[in-house]
Design a protein around this motif. Structure first.
Motif, PDB file in Angstrom:
ATOM      1  N   THR A  30      59.981 -39.182 209.419  1.00 18.40           N
ATOM      2  CA  THR A  30      60.815 -37.984 209.347  1.00 18.40           C
ATOM      3  C   THR A  30      62.214 -38.328 208.852  1.00 18.40           C
ATOM      4  O   THR A  30      62.767 -37.650 207.979  1.00 18.40           O
ATOM      5  CB  THR A  30      60.895 -37.304 210.726  1.00 18.40           C
ATOM      6  OG1 THR A  30      59.569 -36.972 211.161  1.00 18.40           O
ATOM      7  CG2 THR A  30      61.721 -36.034 210.650  1.00 18.40           C
ATOM      8  N   GLY A  33      62.130 -39.124 205.176  1.00 18.13           N
ATOM      9  CA  GLY A  33      62.141 -37.915 204.359  1.00 18.13           C
ATOM     10  C   GLY A  33      63.500 -37.257 204.306  1.00 18.13           C
ATOM     11  O   GLY A  33      63.985 -36.872 203.240  1.00 18.13           O
ATOM     12  N   GLY A  73      54.998 -29.423 200.098  1.00 18.67           N
ATOM     13  CA  GLY A  73      54.878 -30.221 201.314  1.00 18.67           C
ATOM     14  C   GLY A  73      53.616 -29.914 202.088  1.00 18.67           C
ATOM     15  O   GLY A  73      52.977 -30.814 202.639  1.00 18.67           O
ATOM     16  N   PHE A 232      60.947 -36.076 199.975  1.00 15.46           N
ATOM     17  CA  PHE A 232      59.812 -36.018 200.900  1.00 15.46           C
ATOM     18  C   PHE A 232      58.584 -36.705 200.315  1.00 15.46           C
ATOM     19  O   PHE A 232      57.695 -37.138 201.057  1.00 15.46           O
ATOM     20  CB  PHE A 232      59.484 -34.569 201.262  1.00 15.46           C
ATOM     21  CG  PHE A 232      58.753 -33.802 200.200  1.00 15.46           C
ATOM     22  CD1 PHE A 232      57.368 -33.852 200.109  1.00 15.46           C
ATOM     23  CD2 PHE A 232      59.442 -33.030 199.287  1.00 15.46           C
ATOM     24  CE1 PHE A 232      56.696 -33.145 199.130  1.00 15.46           C
ATOM     25  CE2 PHE A 232      58.778 -32.317 198.316  1.00 15.46           C
ATOM     26  CZ  PHE A 232      57.402 -32.379 198.225  1.00 15.46           C
ATOM     27  N   ASP A 233      58.512 -36.823 198.992  1.00 16.29           N
ATOM     28  CA  ASP A 233      57.372 -37.496 198.368  1.00 16.29           C
ATOM     29  C   ASP A 233      57.265 -38.942 198.843  1.00 16.29           C
ATOM     30  O   ASP A 233      56.166 -39.492 198.968  1.00 16.29           O
ATOM     31  CB  ASP A 233      57.520 -37.452 196.842  1.00 16.29           C
ATOM     32  CG  ASP A 233      56.384 -38.169 196.127  1.00 16.29           C
ATOM     33  OD1 ASP A 233      55.341 -37.534 195.898  1.00 16.29           O
ATOM     34  OD2 ASP A 233      56.545 -39.359 195.816  1.00 16.29           O
ATOM     35  N   VAL A 235      57.727 -40.088 201.743  1.00 14.12           N
ATOM     36  CA  VAL A 235      56.988 -40.159 203.004  1.00 14.12           C
ATOM     37  C   VAL A 235      55.517 -40.439 202.720  1.00 14.12           C
ATOM     38  O   VAL A 235      54.874 -41.277 203.369  1.00 14.12           O
ATOM     39  CB  VAL A 235      57.148 -38.853 203.808  1.00 14.12           C
ATOM     40  CG1 VAL A 235      56.321 -38.901 205.080  1.00 14.12           C
ATOM     41  CG2 VAL A 235      58.611 -38.599 204.133  1.00 14.12           C
ATOM     42  N   ILE A 253      56.466 -35.065 206.551  1.00 15.10           N
ATOM     43  CA  ILE A 253      56.699 -34.324 205.308  1.00 15.10           C
ATOM     44  C   ILE A 253      57.271 -32.938 205.593  1.00 15.10           C
ATOM     45  O   ILE A 253      58.318 -32.548 205.065  1.00 15.10           O
ATOM     46  CB  ILE A 253      55.387 -34.216 204.500  1.00 15.10           C
ATOM     47  CG1 ILE A 253      54.990 -35.587 203.947  1.00 15.10           C
ATOM     48  CG2 ILE A 253      55.528 -33.202 203.368  1.00 15.10           C
ATOM     49  CD1 ILE A 253      53.594 -35.623 203.354  1.00 15.10           C
ATOM     50  N   SER A 256      60.847 -32.876 207.484  1.00 13.52           N
ATOM     51  CA  SER A 256      61.992 -33.300 206.672  1.00 13.52           C
ATOM     52  C   SER A 256      62.394 -32.222 205.663  1.00 13.52           C
ATOM     53  O   SER A 256      63.584 -31.968 205.457  1.00 13.52           O
ATOM     54  CB  SER A 256      61.685 -34.622 205.959  1.00 13.52           C
ATOM     55  OG  SER A 256      60.558 -34.512 205.111  1.00 13.52           O
TER      56      SER A 256
END
Length: 459
Positions: A30, A33, A73, A232-233, A235, A253, A256
Motif C-alpha cells: 500500500t 503504491g 485498478g 499503482f502499477d 504494486v 492497488i 493506494s
C-alpha cells in the motif's frame, strides 16, 4: 506464437524459481503504491495543467484521471490475484492475449515507466533548486536546464536518479522501509500545506472562471496529468516479492489509488483557489504558492516533504521498470543479462542500474513537457490492453480461481477502454506519432530478436 498464451502453471514455475526474496506485506504494498502516486503529478503538473489546459478545473482533471485509474485498478486487482507474477500488465496480457501482444504491452509499459521517472526527476530538480535559491545558494541555470532550453544538463535530476538506482540495487525490503518513512513525511507536508493555505483562498476571484478553456480542457488536462496515478502499477510488478500476493495485491492497488485520488483533488482545489491559475505555469507550484502568501520558512519545510515524496516516486518507478525488464528478459524477449538476480540482495541489479542510467539521461537532456506527454501515451496504451485482456480471460477461462472479481465487467471495462483512447487522442499529434514510431520499433525488435531467443516454454 504471437497468440501463444502462458498458463498459470507456467507463471507458478517461474515464480518458484525466480530467486527473488519474498519480503513485502500488504502494508508495504500500500505504501509502495502511495509512494509511486503521490510524489509525481500533484507537485509538478498541477500548475502547468491549470495554466495551459484546464484552469481551476484541473481539480476535475485529476478526478477524471483518478476514476479511470480506479477502473484500471479494479482490473489489475482481479488479474493480480489470479496471476501473481512480475511484470504486471505484461504478465496479464501474456495469459490473456498471447505472446505478441504481451511483448507490445511490456514495451509500452517500459516507455511509460522510464519516461515518467524522468519527469519526476525533473520536478525534483525544480523544487530542490527553488529551495536552495531561497537559502541563498542559487544553482546556475545552465545546470538546471537542457540544451533545447538553453542550458547544459539538468544536473540535480541526474544525480538523484543515479543515487536511487544504486540504493534499489541493494535490496527490496530496505527500499520499502525507506519508502515508508519518506512517504509519511510527505503526507505530513501535504497536510501542513492544506491547513496553512486554506485560510488564504480567494474562491470568488481565483476560481472565476472555473473552466477558462472550456469543458474540453478538463479531459485535455486529465490526459496530461494522467501519469500522476501510474505508480499503482508497481504494486503489481512486485508480485514475486510478496508474502501473500493473492490477498495483498488487490488491497494494495485499490487502497493506494483511492487515497491518492482524494489527496490530489484537495491539493489541486486549495492551490488554484489560492493562486490564480495564470500564475502557476511552473514546475514547483506548491512551494511557489507558500512563498507568494508569505510563508517562506514553511515553503522550505513543505519543499523538503515534497522532495521526499518525489524520491519515493522515483524509488517506485525505477523499481517497477526493472521488474518489467526482468520479466521480459526472463522470457527471452530482451537480453538475458537483464534477468540476472544478485546472489546476495535478491534484486535484478543489472537492469536496475542500467535503467537508472537511461532515466537519468532523459531527465538531464529532454525538456519536461515532451517527457510527460510521451509517458501518458505509453501508460494509457498498456491500460487499454489490460481491459481487453481481462474481458478475453473472463470469457475464455471463467473457471479459473479468482479471489477478487471486477464488478460489472462488460459495462465498466468498455467505458475504461473508451476513456483511454480519448485521452490518447487528446494528447499532441507529435507525441502520438512519436509513440507509434517507438511501438513499430518494438514490433521490429520482437520479430528480429524476441522470436529467435524466446525461452519461456522451457521453464
Amino acid at each position: 506464437m504471437f497468440f501463444k498464451k502462458k498458463t498459470l502453471e507456467d507463471f507458478s514455475a517461474q515464480r518458484e524459481n525466480s530467486g527473488m526474496h519474498r519480503t513485502l506485506s500488504t502494508v508495504d504494498l500500500t505504501f509502495l503504491g502511495i509512494g509511486g502516486i503521490i510524489g509525481s503529478g500533484v507537485f509538478v503538473l498541477t500548475g502547468i495543467g491549470a495554466a495551459r489546459y484546464a484552469g481551476p478545473g484541473i481539480v476535475l482533471s485529476f478526478i477524471a484521471a483518478g476514476l479511470l485509474c480506479m477502473l484500471v485498478g479494479l482490473a489489475y486487482a482481479e488479474l493480480a490475484s489470479l496471476i501473481p507474477a512480475a511484470g504486471s500488465a505484461y504478465a496479464y496480457t501474456f495469459a490473456s492475449l498471447g505472446e505478441g501482444m504481451a511483448f507490445l504491452c511490456g514495451w509500452s509499459l517500459i516507455i511509460g515507466y522510464i519516461v515518467t521517472a524522468s519527469a519526476v526527476a525533473v520536478g525534483f530538480s525544480a523544487y530542490f533548486s527553488g529551495m536552495m535559491a531561497s537559502l541563498g545558494m542559487e544553482i546556475p541555470k545552465e545546470w538546471l536546464t537542457t540544451l533545447p532550453e538553453g542550458g547544459i544538463i539538468n544536473l540535480p535530476a541526474v544525480v538523484i536518479t543515479l543515487l536511487i538506482g544504486f540504493i534499489l540495487a541493494h535490496g527490496t525490503k530496505e527500499s520499502s522501509r525507506l519508502n515508508t518513512i519518506l512517504i509519511s513525511i510527505t503526507l505530513c507536508a501535504i497536510v501542513a500545506f492544506v491547513l496553512v493555505t486554506a485560510p488564504e483562498m480567494n474562491i470568488a476571484e481565483n476560481l472565476n472562471p472555473f473552466l477558462p478553456f472550456g469543458a474540453g480542457g478538463i479531459m485535455t488536462g486529465a490526459a496530461v496529468v494522467f501519469f500522476s496515478f501510474m505508480g499503482f502499477d508497481t504494486v503489481a510488478t512486485s508480485a514475486e516479492e510478496c508474502k501473500t500476493p493473492e490477498k495483498s495485491l488487490p488491497i494494495g492497488i485499490i487502497a493506494s489509488v483511492f487515497v491518492c485520488l482524494c489527496i490530489y483533488a484537495v491539493v489541486a482545489f486549495v492551490l488554484t483557489a489560492t493562486v490564480n491559475y495564470t500564475d502557476l505555469d511552473r514546475a514547483d507550484p506548491v512551494a511557489y504558492c507558500l512563498r507568494l502568501i508569505g510563508h517562506m520558512g514553511l515553503a522550505n519545510f513543505v519543499t523538503v516533504g515534497i522532495l521526499f515524496g518525489m524520491i519515493t516516486t522515483l524509488i517506485v518507478y525505477i523499481f517497477g521498470q526493472a521488474r518489467v525488464f526482468y520479466a521480459m528478459s526472463r522470457d527471452g524477449f530482451l537480453p538475458q543479462v537483464m534477468a540476472n538476480i544478485h546472489p546476495k540482495h535478491g534484486t535484478p541489479y543489472f537492469i536496475t542500474l542500467g535503467g537508472s542510467i537511461l532515466i537519468a539521461f532523459i531527465a538531464g537532456c529532454v525538456p519536461m513537457l515532451y517527457i510527460v506527454e510521451l509517458a501518458n501515451t505509453g501508460v494509457l496504451a498498456a491500460f487499454f490492453i489490460v481491459f481487453v485482456g481481462l474481458i478475453a480471460l473472463r470469457r475464455n477461462a471463467p473457471e479459473l480461481p479468482r479471489t477478487f472479481t471486477f464488478p460489472m465487467l462488460y459495462v465498466l471495462a468498455p467505458i475504461g477502454m473508451a476513456v483511454c483512447l480519448y485521452l490518447i487522442w487528446a494528447l499532441s499529434f507529435i507525441t502520438n506519432i512519436t509513440f507509434i514510431v517507438l511501438m513499430l520499433l518494438g514490433l521490429v525488435f520482437y520479430n528480429l530478436y524476441a522470436t529467435e531467443h524466446r525461452c519461456w516454454e522451457k521453464k
